[in-house]
Design an enzyme around this catalytic site. Structure first.
Site, PDB file in Angstrom:
ATOM      1  NE  ARG A   1      14.775  10.864 -33.636  1.00 45.15           N
ATOM      2  CZ  ARG A   1      15.857  10.197 -34.033  1.00 45.15           C
ATOM      3  NH1 ARG A   1      17.064  10.622 -33.705  1.00 45.15           N
ATOM      4  NH2 ARG A   1      15.741   9.111 -34.764  1.00 45.15           N
TER       5      ARG A   1
ATOM      6  CD  GLU B   1      17.148  17.195 -36.305  1.00 43.80           C
ATOM      7  OE1 GLU B   1      17.179  16.313 -37.191  1.00 43.80           O
ATOM      8  OE2 GLU B   1      17.437  16.978 -35.130  1.00 43.80           O
TER       9      GLU B   1
ATOM     10  CG  HIS C   1      20.118  14.316 -36.718  1.00 43.49           C
ATOM     11  ND1 HIS C   1      18.768  14.205 -36.484  1.00 43.49           N
ATOM     12  CD2 HIS C   1      20.634  13.102 -36.364  1.00 43.49           C
ATOM     13  CE1 HIS C   1      18.480  12.998 -36.051  1.00 43.49           C
ATOM     14  NE2 HIS C   1      19.621  12.294 -35.969  1.00 43.49           N
TER      15      HIS C   1
HETATM   16  C1  8YV Z   1      19.924   8.526 -38.297  1.00 40.80           C
HETATM   17  C2  8YV Z   1      19.428   8.651 -35.794  1.00 40.80           C
HETATM   18  O1  8YV Z   1      20.957   8.914 -39.099  1.00 40.80           O
HETATM   19  O2  8YV Z   1      19.469   6.329 -35.554  1.00 40.80           O
HETATM   20  C3  8YV Z   1      18.915   7.369 -35.274  1.00 40.80           C
HETATM   21  O3  8YV Z   1      17.918   7.371 -34.536  1.00 40.80           O
HETATM   22  O4  8YV Z   1      19.094   9.673 -35.318  1.00 40.80           O
HETATM   23  C4  8YV Z   1      20.421   8.692 -36.911  1.00 40.80           C
HETATM   24  O5  8YV Z   1      21.392   7.741 -36.680  1.00 40.80           O
HETATM   25  C5  8YV Z   1      18.737   9.354 -38.588  1.00 40.80           C
HETATM   26  O6  8YV Z   1      17.633   8.771 -37.984  1.00 40.80           O
HETATM   27  C6  8YV Z   1      18.519   9.528 -40.073  1.00 40.80           C
HETATM   28  O7  8YV Z   1      17.528   8.652 -40.599  1.00 40.80           O
END
Ligand code: 8YV
Length: 329
Positions: free
Chosen positions: A235, A264, A283
């Site tokens: 993150r 983002e 992302h």
């Molecule tokens: C997702 C991510 O695509 O799983 C996670 O925590 O960051 C990604 O795989 C993202 O959360 C979109 O909802």
């Protein structure tokens, strides 16, 4: 008839399965995610929320949805959900763990390889017509094999990264809240400081929470080798981006590759984008067709179980809800 809100476009298979349950399904089809106000207005009658990273699911949203039983997050991370608020209201929160670990590890490793072997900047030399005569000491990159990778957060994704590193003959160190069995020959180090000092590549895989916000700042970059690279696929807020900019600009570290940023989406004018030693992806670590489909189907399972009054199969707060219920009784 139960109501489900899906806050972004989804695969037709997922939408069909939701509708086949007999639920009334609303899918947010706009190009833009619902704003917080949109969300508050849209949840009034819902029993199940199929949510995404772009949704801030806080107490206000939950209170606007008196029938809400389940929040099914599309992703492994669910830092966009106020867990204390969900626990207090007995709302089950579920995620999609496991199915995206390998795809995310593949991308983290691709970023590592790209930075080390200059896949991120050398093609531009060719495009710009600057590929000159052969130069034995020019366009030099960094070896990966026999170098040290430091993994911060040895969960499912971290251990998949360790597995890949073993195939590249790397030495792997990891730092985690708890020591795990030696994962693919990875060695546990007690302190983040030691991991930063010893690693040639540092890859972040810890969840975002109060403790990990700003985990990588000026002090941490100073500890890293000047030749080391940072990879972040977890993150954005785990990294202090201003400190990262300074560290990259001054040569405190050699480079960084980020799949996740603040904000983002990141606009094209962001200072990090002016640096040749910084690679930014939008992302997309889990964004392969196969993996996103699996995530969608897991989300469907979670939301359907939740609206039926069952525990979602990938519920993350079952113990907390049960403990709250015991306290109240
Ligand atoms: C997702 C991510 O695509 O799983 C996670 O925590 O960051 C990604 O795989 C993202 O959360 C979109 O909802």
């Amino acid at each position: 008839m139960p109501n489900i809100l899906v806050t972004r476009r989804t695969f037709p298979e997922a939408a069909e399965k939701l509708r086949a349950s007999g639920a009334e399904v609303v899918i947010w089809e706009d190009d833009d995610s619902p704003s917080h106000d949109d969300l508050v207005a849209a949840v009034a009658d819902i029993d199940g929320l199929y949510a995404h990273i772009t949704d801030v699911v806080d107490a206000e949203v939950m209170d606007a949805a008196p029938n809400l039983k389940v929040i099914a997050e599309f992703g492994a991370g669910y830092d966009n959900v106020d867990m204390a608020a969900a626990n207090a209201r007995g709302i089950a929160v579920a995620n999609t763990p496991g199915v995206l670990s390998e795809s995310t590890a593949d991308e983290a490793f691709a970023l590592l390889v790209a930075m080390a072997r200059r896949v991120h900047d050398l093609p531009q030399i060719v495009k710009d017509g600057k590929w000159g005569d052969f130069d034995p000491v020019g366009m030099l990159a960094t070896d990966i094999h026999h170098k040290t990778l430091g993994i911060v957060g040895m969960g499912r994704i971290g251990s998949e990264v360790a597995k890949r590193a073993a195939g590249f003959s790397m030495e792997v160190l990891y730092h985690n809240r708890s020591r795990r069995d030696e994962e693919f020959g990875a060695t546990y180090v007690d302190s983040l400081e030691e991991l930063l000092e010893r690693s040639d590549f540092v890859s972040l895989h810890n969840p975002l929470n109060a403790e990990t916000t700003g985990l990588m700042g000026a002090g941490q970059f100073k500890l890293m080798k000047k030749t080391a690279f940072l990879i972040n696929t977890t993150r954005g807020p785990v990294v202090d981006q201003e400190a990262l900019y300074d560290a990259l600009k001054s040569g405190e570290i050699a480079g960084a590759a980020l799949d996740v940023t603040v904000p983002e989406p990141m606009g094209p004018d962001h200072p990090l984008l002016t640096l040749d030693n910084c690679l930014i992806m939008p992302h997309v670590a889990s964004a392969t067709g196969d993996t996103r489909m699996k995530m969608a189907m897991m989300c469907v399972e979670n939301v359907l179980a939740g609206i039926a009054g069952d525990w979602p199969p990938y519920c993350v707060n079952r113990a907390e809800i049960a403990a709250n219920a015991r306290l109240k009784s």
